[in-house]
Write an enzyme that holds these catalytic residues in place. Structure first.
Site, PDB file in Angstrom:
ATOM      1  N   ASP A   1     -10.282  -2.992  -5.086  1.00 21.55           N
ATOM      2  CA  ASP A   1      -9.255  -2.852  -4.930  1.00 21.55           C
ATOM      3  C   ASP A   1      -8.771  -1.459  -5.395  1.00 21.55           C
ATOM      4  OD1 ASP A   1      -7.285  -1.189  -3.298  1.00 21.55           O
ATOM      5  OD2 ASP A   1      -6.015  -3.082  -3.680  1.00 21.55           O
TER       6      ASP A   1
ATOM      7  N   SER B   1       0.938  -1.383  -0.344  1.00 23.98           N
ATOM      8  CA  SER B   1       0.273   0.244   0.144  1.00 23.98           C
ATOM      9  C   SER B   1       0.883   0.933  -0.267  1.00 23.98           C
ATOM     10  CB  SER B   1      -1.204   0.561   1.146  1.00 23.98           C
ATOM     11  OG  SER B   1      -2.065   1.271   1.437  1.00 23.98           O
TER      12      SER B   1
ATOM     13  N   HIS C   1      -7.772  -4.867  -0.809  1.00 21.46           N
ATOM     14  CA  HIS C   1      -7.020  -3.558  -0.054  1.00 21.46           C
ATOM     15  C   HIS C   1      -6.920  -4.643   1.416  1.00 21.46           C
ATOM     16  CE1 HIS C   1      -4.631  -0.914  -0.767  1.00 21.46           C
ATOM     17  NE2 HIS C   1      -4.747  -0.335   0.582  1.00 21.46           N
TER      18      HIS C   1
END
Length: 408
Positions: A348, A191, A378
């Site tokens: 995501d 991320s 995610h």
């Protein structure tokens, strides 16, 4: 009794409304994800309430809630030595295998955690568990970087911390201290940590003074650009757990130290409109009609404004900085990068960031493995242990570790 019945009914209805959200049938374990997402949203609502009443910054509250009961002291095991130390002023947690594998020197993985540049920690249970497994399964020294967070610091300080710690570890005398092989080093992150890992690799590749070269980069659902919030995945997954489009925009504005009043303009791409000469090159680099497969594009259309809000770019020049958005780096930089693994998830908002980066790297001649998980969401990789176990979390983690094992 009647009043109690009404109260229970109202509470049940409210809970159902708060928890339930329609999710695609291909999503991994949807009801479990709804409950997890509801927990996160509750924490966000509490932190926003504290911010509204002026108690403290909402991200400090959110970080406190998410990590207070979750941070672990460094605990060594029979085959793993775990310590907290400092690399040139930056805190790190080191996971060092002690079991003999017949190799004189060990592999290394420099890991940068996610959390929107504002949350998370290398000391959290989820990241501690992931780094332990990487270290044990790959027989690698894992350096988990504890970079400073928003709101205490903003871009580019998080990147500076990650780069400083990485450069320190790459020193020959430090590698020797950990019996690490200088020819088998990977930089990785998930991320926002994937954003920092990608930027670190670009900075290292362009630095002629760095003698020790990184062999691999591995990016897990990375956030790679702040210039188009209407890619097909942003449109398709705008309200998807665990990361909605609006929350991602808020993270970006906090990271770049910009006013939250810009959120709506970013939402509709006013910051990259056609009347702004500064962003012309961005339109070319982020042309997802050319970079994405038709299975991702579906029937979504680009959102391009003819007239926008030029003051945003003037006030936030970092919007056009490749250190913040590694996806817009020039081809000459991409050609210098190491062999790459990019993991993306169908459900995501960041799916297309990773996919476009994979294509741009391939076009630059880099060997890229793009692992796409159709049932993924995610953040799923860090949900691979009890009490937040998801099968897709374990599946993504195992695929990632296998690639490291096979290529490092």
């Amino acid at each position: 009794m009647r009043a109690l019945h009404v109260l229970v009914t109202v509470f049940t209805a409210f809970a159902a409304y708060y928890v339930y959200s329609p999710l695609p049938s291909t999503m991994s374990e949807p009801w479990k994800l709804m409950l997890l997402d509801a927990t996160f949203r509750c924490a966000q609502d509490l932190s926003n309430l504290a911010h509204y009443f002026g108690f403290t910054h909402h991200l400090r509250v959110l970080n406190f809630i998410s990590s207070y009961f979750d941070k672990l002291d460094p605990v060594s095991s029979r085959h793993l030595k775990v310590i907290d130390t400092v690399f040139d002023g930056v805190e790190v947690r080191i996971f060092e295998p002690t079991k003999e594998h017949g190799e004189r020197l060990k592999k290394s993985v420099i890991y940068i955690h996610g959390g929107g540049w504002a949350l998370g920690s290398a000391k959290m249970r989820s990241y501690d568990s992931l780094c332990r497994k990487i270290s044990e399964d790959v027989n690698a020294v894992v350096v988990a970087i504890e970079y400073r967070l928003v709101p205490d610091v903003h871009f580019p300080e998080q990147l500076n911390d990650a780069l400083t710690a990485t450069k320190y570890y790459l020193r020959p005398e430090v590698l020797a201290e950990y019996s690490a092989d200088p020819s088998r080093i990977a930089v990785s992150g998930d991320s926002a940590g994937g954003n920092l890992a990608a930027a670190v690799c670009q900075q290292l590749a362009e630095d002629g003074n760095i003698k020790t070269k990184v062999k691999l980069q591995a990016l897990i659902y990375p956030v790679l650009q702040v210039l188009d919030f209407n890619t097909p995945s942003y449109q398709q997954n705008m309200d998807m757990p665990i990361l909605s489009r609006f929350v991602m925009i808020k993270f970006w504005l906090d990271y770049l130290n910009g006013s939250q009043s810009f959120a709506h303009s970013l939402l509709v791409n006013n910051h990259t409109s056609l009347d702004q000469s500064e962003t012309v090159f961005v339109q070319e680099l982020l042309n997802w009609n050319l970079l994405l497969p038709s299975s991702f594009k579906k029937s979504y259309q680009p959102v391009i404004q003819s007239k926008g809000s030029p003051q945003i770019v003037k006030e936030l020049p970092a919007l056009l900085d490749s250190r913040a958005s590694p996806l817009i780096a020039h081809k000459q930089t991409l050609q210098l990068l190491p062999k790459t693994y990019i993991l993306t998830c169908e459900h995501d908002v960041l799916r297309d960031d990773g996919t476009m980066y994979a294509i741009r790297l391939e076009n630059a001649g880099i060997d890229v493995t793009h692992a796409h998980f159709k049932d993924g969401f995610h953040g799923c990789m860090i949900f691979a242990t009890w009490p937040t176990y998801f099968s897709v979390g374990a599946k993504t983690r195992d695929d990632y570790i296998k690639w490291l094992n096979d290529n490092l």
